[in-house]
Write a protein that holds these residues in place. Structure first.
Motif, mmCIF file in Angstrom:
data_model
loop_
_atom_site.group_PDB
_atom_site.id
_atom_site.type_symbol
_atom_site.label_atom_id
_atom_site.label_comp_id
_atom_site.label_asym_id
_atom_site.label_seq_id
_atom_site.Cartn_x
_atom_site.Cartn_y
_atom_site.Cartn_z
ATOM 1 N N ALA A 1 0.876 -1.238 -0.132
ATOM 2 C CA ALA A 1 -0.041 -0.049 0.018
ATOM 3 C C ALA A 1 0.888 1.258 0.004
ATOM 4 O O ALA A 1 0.600 2.306 -0.618
ATOM 5 C CB ALA A 1 -0.800 0.089 1.137
ATOM 6 N N SER A 2 2.003 1.146 0.742
ATOM 7 C CA SER A 2 3.020 2.441 0.929
ATOM 8 C C SER A 2 3.784 2.590 -0.404
ATOM 9 O O SER A 2 3.749 3.658 -0.751
ATOM 10 C CB SER A 2 3.768 2.346 1.830
ATOM 11 N N LYS A 3 3.937 1.372 -1.175
ATOM 12 C CA LYS A 3 4.620 1.620 -2.371
ATOM 13 C C LYS A 3 3.465 2.236 -3.383
ATOM 14 O O LYS A 3 4.149 2.954 -4.151
ATOM 15 C CB LYS A 3 5.098 0.403 -2.695
ATOM 16 N N LYS A 4 2.284 1.727 -3.526
ATOM 17 C CA LYS A 4 1.540 2.583 -4.355
ATOM 18 C C LYS A 4 1.194 3.878 -3.915
ATOM 19 O O LYS A 4 1.193 4.388 -5.225
ATOM 20 C CB LYS A 4 0.177 1.470 -4.192
ATOM 21 N N PHE A 5 1.042 4.194 -2.855
ATOM 22 C CA PHE A 5 0.835 5.603 -2.449
ATOM 23 C C PHE A 5 1.887 6.314 -2.990
ATOM 24 O O PHE A 5 1.672 7.585 -3.624
ATOM 25 C CB PHE A 5 0.664 5.717 -1.021
ATOM 26 N N ALA A 6 3.261 6.007 -2.909
ATOM 27 C CA ALA A 6 4.422 6.710 -2.954
ATOM 28 C C ALA A 6 4.514 6.726 -4.620
ATOM 29 O O ALA A 6 4.861 8.119 -4.925
ATOM 30 C CB ALA A 6 5.570 6.122 -2.463
ATOM 31 N N ALA A 7 4.176 5.979 -5.340
ATOM 32 C CA ALA A 7 4.259 5.976 -6.856
ATOM 33 C C ALA A 7 3.324 6.989 -7.177
ATOM 34 O O ALA A 7 3.489 7.796 -8.209
ATOM 35 C CB ALA A 7 3.906 4.621 -7.305
ATOM 36 N N ALA A 8 2.042 6.829 -6.675
ATOM 37 C CA ALA A 8 1.009 7.970 -7.094
ATOM 38 C C ALA A 8 1.351 9.288 -6.757
ATOM 39 O O ALA A 8 1.132 10.355 -7.459
ATOM 40 C CB ALA A 8 -0.453 7.543 -6.654
ATOM 41 N N TYR A 9 2.014 9.457 -5.498
ATOM 42 C CA TYR A 9 2.493 10.849 -5.129
ATOM 43 C C TYR A 9 3.239 11.266 -5.983
ATOM 44 O O TYR A 9 3.355 12.509 -6.403
ATOM 45 C CB TYR A 9 3.009 10.551 -3.473
ATOM 46 N N GLN A 10 4.410 10.343 -6.389
ATOM 47 C CA GLN A 10 5.538 10.936 -7.032
ATOM 48 C C GLN A 10 5.286 11.314 -8.532
ATOM 49 O O GLN A 10 5.488 12.129 -9.127
ATOM 50 C CB GLN A 10 6.760 9.690 -7.333
ATOM 51 N N ASP A 11 4.054 10.264 -9.186
ATOM 52 C CA ASP A 11 3.501 10.630 -10.349
ATOM 53 C C ASP A 11 2.863 12.254 -10.233
ATOM 54 O O ASP A 11 2.753 12.796 -11.418
ATOM 55 C CB ASP A 11 2.592 9.526 -10.779
ATOM 56 N N ALA A 12 1.984 12.507 -9.264
ATOM 57 C CA ALA A 12 1.420 13.409 -9.332
ATOM 58 C C ALA A 12 2.055 14.805 -8.855
ATOM 59 O O ALA A 12 1.836 15.850 -9.431
ATOM 60 C CB ALA A 12 0.253 13.261 -8.101
ATOM 61 N N TYR A 13 2.996 14.854 -8.156
ATOM 62 C CA TYR A 13 3.740 16.020 -7.902
ATOM 63 C C TYR A 13 5.220 16.015 -8.079
ATOM 64 O O TYR A 13 5.934 16.935 -7.947
ATOM 65 C CB TYR A 13 3.621 16.155 -6.239
ATOM 66 N N GLY A 14 5.949 14.816 -8.405
ATOM 67 C CA GLY A 14 7.263 14.827 -8.822
ATOM 68 C C GLY A 14 8.022 14.876 -7.431
ATOM 69 O O GLY A 14 9.162 15.450 -7.953
ATOM 70 N N LYS A 15 7.439 14.542 -6.572
ATOM 71 C CA LYS A 15 8.194 14.562 -5.344
ATOM 72 C C LYS A 15 8.264 13.360 -4.453
ATOM 73 O O LYS A 15 7.155 12.721 -4.575
ATOM 74 C CB LYS A 15 7.764 15.835 -4.386
ATOM 75 N N GLU A 16 9.049 12.849 -3.619
ATOM 76 C CA GLU A 16 8.886 11.855 -2.758
ATOM 77 C C GLU A 16 7.990 12.340 -1.580
ATOM 78 O O GLU A 16 8.066 12.938 -0.993
ATOM 79 C CB GLU A 16 10.347 11.575 -2.322
ATOM 80 N N ALA A 17 6.981 11.057 -1.299
ATOM 81 C CA ALA A 17 6.127 11.079 -0.405
ATOM 82 C C ALA A 17 6.922 10.903 1.001
ATOM 83 O O ALA A 17 7.939 10.424 0.932
ATOM 84 C CB ALA A 17 5.143 10.179 -0.542
ATOM 85 N N GLU A 18 6.307 11.127 1.995
ATOM 86 C CA GLU A 18 6.884 10.958 3.363
ATOM 87 C C GLU A 18 5.461 10.942 4.271
ATOM 88 O O GLU A 18 4.432 10.950 3.981
ATOM 89 C CB GLU A 18 7.890 12.193 3.893
#
Length: 394
Positions: A307-324
């Motif tokens: 779930a965290s990997k999926k979230f991080a990938a979507a976050y990166q795709d949307a904003y071009g930044k790493e999630a935290e």
């Protein structure tokens, strides 16, 4: 001339007419009341059409703006995903961002605007002091609020409309204290915290936790929230030769404290909660300075689960930044709110608050189940910073 022979209306007929008018007016009043905005009546409201107005309130300027940026991005990601699937029962979520500037007075003024502008719910803030200041206004207006703050002062408000999207300071710091004292065997623990709502919450929670374990800190230094120079406090800490230093302040200040501590020759590791796991803390202090920092957190990295990997990938795709962590917390909080809106058929006020409390949600931070205090998750894990990255404790 004779008078008209047309009979006059009887008294009973007049009374019936008056009763009909009164009943019609009463029915109209009920109908109007049913359309009232949150806070305009004692009744809960439920609209059946049009967008659902949700506010995100967080600092977008000032020293705490990084928190606000992470929080907004996490919440927006969740809302965008729901809107792409049709929203809530075909109604789109209208998300608007407000900048509280990290200031309680500004936050309180925004809370009043949310009432007048008929917002159904609020996500934010990430600053405990601001959320606490806004709390009474939102409670009176029956506007549910899901916050990223962690101060135990939030729980102390006892508002049935206030919900945390993460653990309280007590959870963060009791887990940390157990690790430092029981697992690591540290006995000489120094403390440095600030006098803001967050810092005070951290101070009190950690102090109680270590004392309960039979350890009294070697020194307990308190600084102000706007302080930039810490040599006096750090010199006192250095004189006690601590094995570890607990730090309870926000990202930028904590980073400056660690950087100046290293410049003074202090080599002991630091330990803390959510702020110490963020890129801002690491960047402010410097990669070498934070090496070995021990962190209590419910979200250690983007790689801990599918779930965290999926979230991080979507976050990166949307904003071009790493999630935290903070983005993950807001993402969970927004999903909980939207789930509650769906299960309650778009309710507001008390009915929406009850729906949030009844929601069981398996999130990025863990399994949420809210109690009467507004706390939905009570577990963190221990991580450590290695080579500039927060990783699970081995």
């Amino acid at each position: 001339m004779t008078r008209s022979s047309t009979p006059r209306p009887r008294t009973g007929t007049r009374a019936t007419t008056r009763r009909t008018a009164v009943c019609t007016a009463a029915a109209l009043a009920v109908a109007l009341t049913a359309c009232s905005a949150p806070g305009e009546s004692d009744d809960d409201t439920k609209a059946s059409s049009g967008p659902i107005k949700v506010a995100v309130v967080n600092a977008q300027s000032g020293q705490l703006s990084s928190l606000g940026d992470w929080e907004y991005k996490g919440a927006k990601l969740a809302v965008d995903e729901w809107n792409e699937k049709g929203g809530v029962d075909g109604r789109k979520i209208q998300l608007k961002l407000f900048d509280d500037q990290g200031d309680p007075t500004t936050g309180t003024n925004i809370a009043r605007r949310l009432v007048s502008d008929k917002y159904v719910a609020m996500i934010g803030t990430a600053e405990s002091a601001v959320t606490i200041a806004m709390g009474p206004v939102l409670q009176q207006a029956k506007i549910p609020n899901i916050t990223s703050g962690q101060s135990d002062g939030l729980v102390a408000l006892k508002s049935p409309y206030l919900f945390l999207n993460g653990p309280t300071s007590t959870t963060y710091d009791s887990t940390l204290a157990q690790h430092l004292v029981k697992d690591k065997g540290y006995k000489k623990i120094a403390m440095i915290t600030n006098n803001g709502s967050f810092g005070k919450g951290e101070h009190d929670a950690f102090l109680k936790a270590v004392k309960d374990l039979g350890v009294t800190p070697s020194t307990d230094q308190v600084v102000t929230t706007d302080q930039k120079e810490f040599s006096a406090a750090l010199t006192k800490i250095r004189s006690t030769k601590p094995e570890v230093i607990f730090i309870g302040s926000e990202e930028v200040e904590a980073g400056l404290i660690v950087k100046q501590a290293r410049d003074l020759g202090i080599t002991a590791p630091f330990a803390g909660a959510a702020p110490q796991g963020t890129p801002v803390f690491i960047d402010t202090a410097g990669k070498a300075a934070v090496e070995g920092t021990i962190v209590s957190s419910p979200y250690l990295s983007n790689d801990v689960s599918a779930a965290s990997k999926k979230f991080a990938a979507a976050y990166q795709d949307a904003y071009g930044k790493e999630a935290e962590l903070h983005g993950a917390k807001a993402y969970d909080g927004a999903n909980i709110l939207l789930t509650a809106l769906k299960t309650s058929n778009g309710a507001s006020g008390q009915e929406l608050a009850d729906a949030i409390r009844d929601t069981r949600y398996k999130g990025l931070l863990g399994d949420f189940q809210y109690d009467e205090s507004g706390v939905g998750i009570t577990k963190t894990t221990i991580g450590v910073i290695r080579d500039g990255e927060l990783v699970p404790q081995q």
